[in-house]
Design a protein around this motif. Sequence first.
Motif, PDB file in Angstrom:
ATOM      1  N   SER A 284    -106.833 -95.760  84.584  1.00 59.72           N
ATOM      2  CA  SER A 284    -106.908 -94.633  85.744  1.00 59.72           C
ATOM      3  C   SER A 284    -105.796 -95.387  86.632  1.00 59.72           C
ATOM      4  CB  SER A 284    -107.619 -94.534  85.943  1.00 59.72           C
ATOM      5  OG  SER A 284    -106.675 -93.105  87.443  1.00 59.72           O
ATOM      6  N   PRO A 285    -104.305 -94.771  86.587  1.00 62.27           N
ATOM      7  CA  PRO A 285    -103.340 -96.031  87.972  1.00 62.27           C
ATOM      8  C   PRO A 285    -103.611 -95.066  89.033  1.00 62.27           C
ATOM      9  CG  PRO A 285    -102.292 -93.515  86.954  1.00 62.27           C
ATOM     10  CD  PRO A 285    -103.137 -93.522  85.865  1.00 62.27           C
ATOM     11  N   THR A 286    -104.974 -94.063  89.428  1.00 63.81           N
ATOM     12  CA  THR A 286    -104.986 -93.709  90.656  1.00 63.81           C
ATOM     13  C   THR A 286    -105.325 -94.919  91.116  1.00 63.81           C
ATOM     14  OG1 THR A 286    -104.535 -91.813  90.100  1.00 63.81           O
ATOM     15  CG2 THR A 286    -106.288 -92.459  91.745  1.00 63.81           C
ATOM     16  N   SER A 287    -106.256 -95.669  92.565  1.00 65.62           N
ATOM     17  CA  SER A 287    -106.447 -96.506  93.016  1.00 65.62           C
ATOM     18  C   SER A 287    -107.796 -96.625  93.411  1.00 65.62           C
ATOM     19  CB  SER A 287    -106.009 -97.150  94.250  1.00 65.62           C
ATOM     20  OG  SER A 287    -106.081 -95.950  95.368  1.00 65.62           O
ATOM     21  N   ASN A 288    -108.270 -95.032  93.147  1.00 62.29           N
ATOM     22  CA  ASN A 288    -109.441 -94.283  94.035  1.00 62.29           C
ATOM     23  C   ASN A 288    -110.744 -94.486  92.517  1.00 62.29           C
ATOM     24  OD1 ASN A 288    -109.168 -93.986  96.118  1.00 62.29           O
ATOM     25  ND2 ASN A 288    -108.596 -92.021  96.616  1.00 62.29           N
ATOM     26  N   HIS A 289    -109.418 -94.567  91.080  1.00 64.12           N
ATOM     27  CA  HIS A 289    -110.427 -94.583  90.007  1.00 64.12           C
ATOM     28  C   HIS A 289    -110.291 -95.506  88.706  1.00 64.12           C
ATOM     29  CE1 HIS A 289    -109.001 -89.823  90.576  1.00 64.12           C
ATOM     30  NE2 HIS A 289    -109.619 -90.228  91.212  1.00 64.12           N
ATOM     31  N   GLN A 290    -109.971 -96.648  89.975  1.00 72.72           N
ATOM     32  CA  GLN A 290    -110.018 -97.982  89.005  1.00 72.72           C
ATOM     33  C   GLN A 290    -111.402 -97.941  88.102  1.00 72.72           C
ATOM     34  OE1 GLN A 290    -107.206 -99.872  88.955  1.00 72.72           O
ATOM     35  NE2 GLN A 290    -105.997 -99.240  90.516  1.00 72.72           N
ATOM     36  N   ASP A 291    -112.461 -97.848  88.254  1.00 72.86           N
ATOM     37  CA  ASP A 291    -113.683 -97.689  87.747  1.00 72.86           C
ATOM     38  C   ASP A 291    -113.921 -97.079  86.410  1.00 72.86           C
ATOM     39  OD1 ASP A 291    -114.282-100.204  89.063  1.00 72.86           O
ATOM     40  OD2 ASP A 291    -115.284 -99.672  90.425  1.00 72.86           O
ATOM     41  N   ASN A 292    -113.224 -95.837  86.265  1.00 73.76           N
ATOM     42  CA  ASN A 292    -113.411 -95.127  85.848  1.00 73.76           C
ATOM     43  C   ASN A 292    -112.529 -95.156  84.240  1.00 73.76           C
ATOM     44  OD1 ASN A 292    -113.644 -92.880  88.515  1.00 73.76           O
ATOM     45  ND2 ASN A 292    -114.903 -92.538  87.280  1.00 73.76           N
ATOM     46  N   SER A 293    -112.760 -94.993  83.261  1.00 69.00           N
ATOM     47  CA  SER A 293    -112.683 -95.304  81.564  1.00 69.00           C
ATOM     48  C   SER A 293    -110.973 -93.981  81.430  1.00 69.00           C
ATOM     49  CB  SER A 293    -112.674 -95.353  80.169  1.00 69.00           C
ATOM     50  OG  SER A 293    -114.599 -96.389  80.839  1.00 69.00           O
ATOM     51  N   SER A 294    -110.082 -93.872  80.974  1.00 65.69           N
ATOM     52  CA  SER A 294    -109.207 -93.313  81.007  1.00 65.69           C
ATOM     53  C   SER A 294    -109.327 -92.474  79.596  1.00 65.69           C
ATOM     54  CB  SER A 294    -107.885 -93.324  81.761  1.00 65.69           C
ATOM     55  OG  SER A 294    -106.842 -92.750  81.269  1.00 65.69           O
ATOM     56  N   TYR A 295    -109.056 -91.315  79.192  1.00 67.46           N
ATOM     57  CA  TYR A 295    -108.513 -90.572  78.059  1.00 67.46           C
ATOM     58  C   TYR A 295    -107.164 -89.932  77.654  1.00 67.46           C
ATOM     59  CZ  TYR A 295    -114.613 -90.988  78.247  1.00 67.46           C
ATOM     60  OH  TYR A 295    -115.281 -91.697  78.390  1.00 67.46           O
ATOM     61  N   SER A 296    -107.089 -89.718  76.200  1.00 68.24           N
ATOM     62  CA  SER A 296    -106.188 -88.790  76.662  1.00 68.24           C
ATOM     63  C   SER A 296    -106.244 -88.022  76.130  1.00 68.24           C
ATOM     64  CB  SER A 296    -104.815 -89.829  76.060  1.00 68.24           C
ATOM     65  OG  SER A 296    -105.543 -90.114  74.655  1.00 68.24           O
ATOM     66  N   LEU A 297    -105.082 -86.440  75.518  1.00 67.89           N
ATOM     67  CA  LEU A 297    -105.551 -85.603  75.564  1.00 67.89           C
ATOM     68  C   LEU A 297    -104.184 -84.757  74.254  1.00 67.89           C
ATOM     69  CD1 LEU A 297    -108.024 -82.124  76.279  1.00 67.89           C
ATOM     70  CD2 LEU A 297    -105.462 -81.492  75.492  1.00 67.89           C
ATOM     71  N   GLU A 298    -104.247 -84.927  73.596  1.00 73.72           N
ATOM     72  CA  GLU A 298    -103.104 -83.930  72.896  1.00 73.72           C
ATOM     73  C   GLU A 298    -103.122 -83.036  72.183  1.00 73.72           C
ATOM     74  OE1 GLU A 298     -99.922 -85.116  69.383  1.00 73.72           O
ATOM     75  OE2 GLU A 298    -101.262 -86.575  69.996  1.00 73.72           O
TER      76      GLU A 298
END
Length: 321
Positions: A284-298
């Motif tokens: 995640s590009p947000t600094s507060n979310h550095q330790d969270n995995s990012s997912y995409s939805l289409e």
Amino acid sequence: MEMSLVKGWIRADESAKEMLSRVLAERPSLVLPPLHRVPLRVGNVVEVVGPSHSAKTEILIQAAVNCILPEQWGGVHYGGFDRGVMFIDLDCRFDILRLSQSLKGRILEGQDKGPNIAYDGELFAACMRRFLYVRCYSSFEFLATLKTMHCRLQKEREARGVSVLFLMIDSIGAFYWVDRGSTSLPLGDYHRKSLSLQSVSDAVVREIRKLLLVHPMLVLATKSTNLWERSSTEVKRTSRTWSHGTSESETQNVHDVRYREFMPSVWQSFVTHRVLVRASDSKSPTSNHQDNSSYSLEWLLPALNSVQKFIVKDAGIWIVA
């Protein structure tokens, strides 16, 4: 006299504006992040497709928390639907502690915005009572659950005064290989259909259709599948030319993610909306979310030319792009 009767018969009971207002009031659109880009209503069947560990169940948990939370409680606005959820676990891996954690996070988050009060355990208990859970270990148990669900939902409505708004099915293809391997097995009666993947799927769709006629609900189903990336070379012509007259061309690699559909056509045609979720390679590009995995939805049905990214935190799903 006859003319007045004819005019009375063709006279409209309501205008188009009144009809639309009534229909939208009876079946309002449901905003369910991260599924909020397409309006959803009761009667829709939404299929969440993706590989393992792609936050499919997290999307169901997020929707369940939104459903069982009240709109307001003790002067605090939570924005929930104050309705019940029927969760059918076919994967037999649902973590009730994760639901509890997400619900507590949402309650604390709402109280932070309201008056300075302590954690409300009574609200948590009231919400959890609206969450109905059933675990099935075979297609027979799944069908038996669907056939008896009308009576159970009716009893819950009479006992608690709350109707169920969401019907959730976690891993609709959990028994696919078992049912496929049982093809053409006789049931001991010539008048009964043989057990097969097609007959089971037909029965599941038929029972859900009958259930939605009596209990209008939004159906949310997850489906686990394998993805592969198809890479093709696209030749892009440009207006620049070389001295000998030939035009310049440059190649671009176009990556297209695909999955193989394995459910029978009767289920595919029953689905009204479909989304594809998968883990994203980037953080995640947000600094507060550095330790969270990012997912995409289409969105695949209806097809939207955009990909949405979200992360999963203790309090639920957060949209980041």
